[in-house]
Design a protein around this motif. Sequence first.
Motif, PDB file in Angstrom:
ATOM      1  N   GLU A  52       0.910  -1.097   0.044  1.00 47.73           N
ATOM      2  CA  GLU A  52       0.043   0.020  -0.044  1.00 47.73           C
ATOM      3  C   GLU A  52       0.851   1.289   0.092  1.00 47.73           C
ATOM      4  O   GLU A  52       0.585   2.205  -0.601  1.00 47.73           O
ATOM      5  N   ALA A  53       1.931   1.188   0.590  1.00 52.18           N
ATOM      6  CA  ALA A  53       3.078   2.308   0.703  1.00 52.18           C
ATOM      7  C   ALA A  53       3.787   2.414  -0.555  1.00 52.18           C
ATOM      8  O   ALA A  53       4.585   3.192  -0.615  1.00 52.18           O
ATOM      9  N   GLY A  54       3.618   1.388  -1.434  1.00 54.01           N
ATOM     10  CA  GLY A  54       4.320   1.648  -2.762  1.00 54.01           C
ATOM     11  C   GLY A  54       5.783   1.098  -2.532  1.00 54.01           C
ATOM     12  O   GLY A  54       6.704   1.349  -3.443  1.00 54.01           O
ATOM     13  N   LYS A  55       6.248   0.335  -1.493  1.00 63.53           N
ATOM     14  CA  LYS A  55       7.575  -0.037  -1.254  1.00 63.53           C
ATOM     15  C   LYS A  55       7.635  -1.304  -2.101  1.00 63.53           C
ATOM     16  O   LYS A  55       8.977  -1.712  -2.204  1.00 63.53           O
ATOM     17  N   VAL A  56       6.715  -2.153  -2.280  1.00 56.67           N
ATOM     18  CA  VAL A  56       7.002  -3.466  -3.017  1.00 56.67           C
ATOM     19  C   VAL A  56       5.508  -3.656  -3.920  1.00 56.67           C
ATOM     20  O   VAL A  56       4.663  -2.821  -3.467  1.00 56.67           O
ATOM     21  N   GLN A  57       5.557  -4.380  -4.899  1.00 53.22           N
ATOM     22  CA  GLN A  57       4.596  -4.868  -5.461  1.00 53.22           C
ATOM     23  C   GLN A  57       4.088  -6.203  -5.027  1.00 53.22           C
ATOM     24  O   GLN A  57       4.784  -6.988  -4.931  1.00 53.22           O
ATOM     25  N   LEU A  58       2.707  -6.371  -4.859  1.00 53.48           N
ATOM     26  CA  LEU A  58       2.415  -7.429  -4.450  1.00 53.48           C
ATOM     27  C   LEU A  58       1.416  -8.265  -5.515  1.00 53.48           C
ATOM     28  O   LEU A  58       0.444  -7.785  -6.047  1.00 53.48           O
ATOM     29  N   ASN A  59       1.687  -9.578  -5.757  1.00 54.70           N
ATOM     30  CA  ASN A  59       1.031 -10.264  -6.698  1.00 54.70           C
ATOM     31  C   ASN A  59       0.723  -9.719  -7.908  1.00 54.70           C
ATOM     32  O   ASN A  59      -0.543  -9.709  -8.604  1.00 54.70           O
ATOM     33  N   PRO A  60       1.540  -9.120  -8.828  1.00 56.78           N
ATOM     34  CA  PRO A  60       1.118  -8.570 -10.044  1.00 56.78           C
ATOM     35  C   PRO A  60       1.220  -9.638 -11.129  1.00 56.78           C
ATOM     36  O   PRO A  60       1.690 -10.907 -10.737  1.00 56.78           O
ATOM     37  N   ALA A  61       1.048  -9.432 -12.449  1.00 54.16           N
ATOM     38  CA  ALA A  61       0.943 -10.609 -13.374  1.00 54.16           C
ATOM     39  C   ALA A  61       2.534 -10.662 -13.693  1.00 54.16           C
ATOM     40  O   ALA A  61       3.464  -9.874 -13.627  1.00 54.16           O
ATOM     41  N   PRO A  62       2.867 -12.063 -13.798  1.00 59.92           N
ATOM     42  CA  PRO A  62       4.235 -12.447 -13.957  1.00 59.92           C
ATOM     43  C   PRO A  62       5.116 -12.031 -15.288  1.00 59.92           C
ATOM     44  O   PRO A  62       4.409 -11.868 -16.343  1.00 59.92           O
ATOM     45  N   GLN A  63       6.285 -11.655 -14.933  1.00 59.10           N
ATOM     46  CA  GLN A  63       7.132 -11.290 -15.978  1.00 59.10           C
ATOM     47  C   GLN A  63       8.780 -11.745 -15.397  1.00 59.10           C
ATOM     48  O   GLN A  63       8.991 -11.765 -14.243  1.00 59.10           O
ATOM     49  N   PRO A  64       9.424 -12.223 -16.447  1.00 55.56           N
ATOM     50  CA  PRO A  64      10.641 -12.556 -16.180  1.00 55.56           C
ATOM     51  C   PRO A  64      11.454 -11.622 -15.012  1.00 55.56           C
ATOM     52  O   PRO A  64      11.482 -10.417 -15.380  1.00 55.56           O
ATOM     53  N   ALA A  65      12.138 -12.406 -14.106  1.00 49.00           N
ATOM     54  CA  ALA A  65      12.831 -11.412 -13.008  1.00 49.00           C
ATOM     55  C   ALA A  65      14.304 -11.603 -13.108  1.00 49.00           C
ATOM     56  O   ALA A  65      14.835 -12.513 -13.948  1.00 49.00           O
ATOM     57  N   ASP A  66      15.201 -10.639 -12.631  1.00 48.69           N
ATOM     58  CA  ASP A  66      16.429 -10.739 -12.594  1.00 48.69           C
ATOM     59  C   ASP A  66      16.678 -11.699 -11.558  1.00 48.69           C
ATOM     60  O   ASP A  66      17.984 -12.479 -11.980  1.00 48.69           O
ATOM     61  N   ILE A  67      16.075 -11.819 -10.430  1.00 45.44           N
ATOM     62  CA  ILE A  67      16.582 -12.867  -9.220  1.00 45.44           C
ATOM     63  C   ILE A  67      14.986 -13.150  -8.989  1.00 45.44           C
ATOM     64  O   ILE A  67      14.111 -12.542  -8.500  1.00 45.44           O
ATOM     65  N   LEU A  68      15.020 -14.406  -8.752  1.00 54.16           N
ATOM     66  CA  LEU A  68      13.514 -15.306  -8.309  1.00 54.16           C
ATOM     67  C   LEU A  68      14.244 -15.940  -7.007  1.00 54.16           C
ATOM     68  O   LEU A  68      14.849 -16.740  -6.810  1.00 54.16           O
ATOM     69  N   VAL A  69      13.585 -15.587  -5.868  1.00 55.90           N
ATOM     70  CA  VAL A  69      13.827 -16.259  -4.388  1.00 55.90           C
ATOM     71  C   VAL A  69      12.524 -17.079  -4.104  1.00 55.90           C
ATOM     72  O   VAL A  69      11.385 -16.559  -4.079  1.00 55.90           O
ATOM     73  N   LEU A  70      12.891 -18.219  -3.897  1.00 53.85           N
ATOM     74  CA  LEU A  70      11.834 -19.270  -3.558  1.00 53.85           C
ATOM     75  C   LEU A  70      12.117 -19.450  -2.143  1.00 53.85           C
ATOM     76  O   LEU A  70      12.805 -20.041  -1.406  1.00 53.85           O
ATOM     77  N   CYS A  71      11.034 -18.842  -1.134  1.00 57.23           N
ATOM     78  CA  CYS A  71      11.057 -18.887   0.021  1.00 57.23           C
ATOM     79  C   CYS A  71       9.676 -19.333   0.601  1.00 57.23           C
ATOM     80  O   CYS A  71       8.967 -18.814   1.277  1.00 57.23           O
ATOM     81  N   VAL A  72       9.628 -20.797   0.221  1.00 53.22           N
ATOM     82  CA  VAL A  72       8.173 -21.501   0.586  1.00 53.22           C
ATOM     83  C   VAL A  72       8.674 -22.888   1.148  1.00 53.22           C
ATOM     84  O   VAL A  72       9.946 -23.255   0.920  1.00 53.22           O
ATOM     85  N   LYS A  73       7.911 -23.516   1.514  1.00 47.36           N
ATOM     86  CA  LYS A  73       8.175 -24.841   2.069  1.00 47.36           C
ATOM     87  C   LYS A  73       8.300 -25.837   0.710  1.00 47.36           C
ATOM     88  O   LYS A  73       7.746 -25.849  -0.136  1.00 47.36           O
ATOM     89  N   PRO A  74       9.228 -26.720   1.281  1.00 52.08           N
ATOM     90  CA  PRO A  74       9.560 -27.716   0.122  1.00 52.08           C
ATOM     91  C   PRO A  74       8.422 -28.590  -0.604  1.00 52.08           C
ATOM     92  O   PRO A  74       8.239 -29.032  -1.674  1.00 52.08           O
ATOM     93  N   GLN A  75       7.364 -28.630   0.402  1.00 47.19           N
ATOM     94  CA  GLN A  75       6.215 -29.505   0.042  1.00 47.19           C
ATOM     95  C   GLN A  75       5.280 -28.923  -1.054  1.00 47.19           C
ATOM     96  O   GLN A  75       4.888 -29.598  -1.705  1.00 47.19           O
ATOM     97  N   VAL A  76       5.654 -27.524  -1.511  1.00 49.20           N
ATOM     98  CA  VAL A  76       4.717 -27.095  -2.215  1.00 49.20           C
ATOM     99  C   VAL A  76       5.794 -26.755  -3.549  1.00 49.20           C
ATOM    100  O   VAL A  76       5.344 -26.095  -4.494  1.00 49.20           O
TER     101      VAL A  76
END
Length: 273
Positions: A52-76
């Motif tokens: 809401e403060a414009g510091k990050v974007q939340l759940n936008p449409a996907p586009q290729p990133a420079d860096i993708l960080v996978l910070c989820v449980k391995p089960q998913v």
Amino acid sequence: MAGKAASAPTIVMIGAGRMGAALVRGWLAAKTKSRIILIDPTPSEEVSGWAEAGKVQLNPAPQPADILVLCVKPQVFTSVVEDTSAFVGPKTLIVSVMAGILMKQLAAAFDTPRVIRAMPNTPGAIGQGVTVITAPPGADAVDIDVVTSLLRPLGDVEGPIDEKLISAAAGVSGCGPAYVFLLTEVMAMAGEAEGLPKDLAARLARKTVEGAAALMASTGEAPDTLRKAVTSPKGVTQAALDILMDEGGMPALMRKALRAAANRERDLSRQKD
């Protein structure tokens, strides 16, 4: 990374839970110029506030990133690949903090060799953790430096080490906080068994563990040096240590515990291979 991405890469983080949020908090505190995109179906109030403060974007449409960080449980892991492959381009660097997911599995799933694994621990949530990283043989030194910088908000960063050692590292630092919490629990229980009121025993155990850790951090002395410094020959502490360090005591139990943890981490890798 060349051009603009070298100074201000686009970072997409999948999963903004406790550890992910700690990373983002550190990036924001450092006033990063990177564009931060968070993908989380149930974001916390803090994460929503950043958006809401414009510091990050939340759940936008996907586009290729420079860096993708996978910070989820391995089960998913499988569903993450399906849902986030659109964020991966030919030059995307993938950073995984998922236990039990090998680099070869990441490379195959996302069809890229630019993968680095990280093994953080829970004190990283307050910037007091340690993260161990592993990278493929011949990995670009720039990629390693980038990932090291990304992870520093969690605390110290060790490595890169051989991926074969990640299971052992997980047993030491990844699981280690639980061992310390258990030690605090059983110290309090033992004190209560000797007649101390439950709440007093709990406070004494907790503050003792906190103080001992702070002393070790502030002095830089080796643990065995500190242990010997507070152990008088034939004294009270020595009487307790004779039990704790006896055959079948803490040294043997810790070796068995670490082996079990490392073996479980290897089992998880094989199950997903």
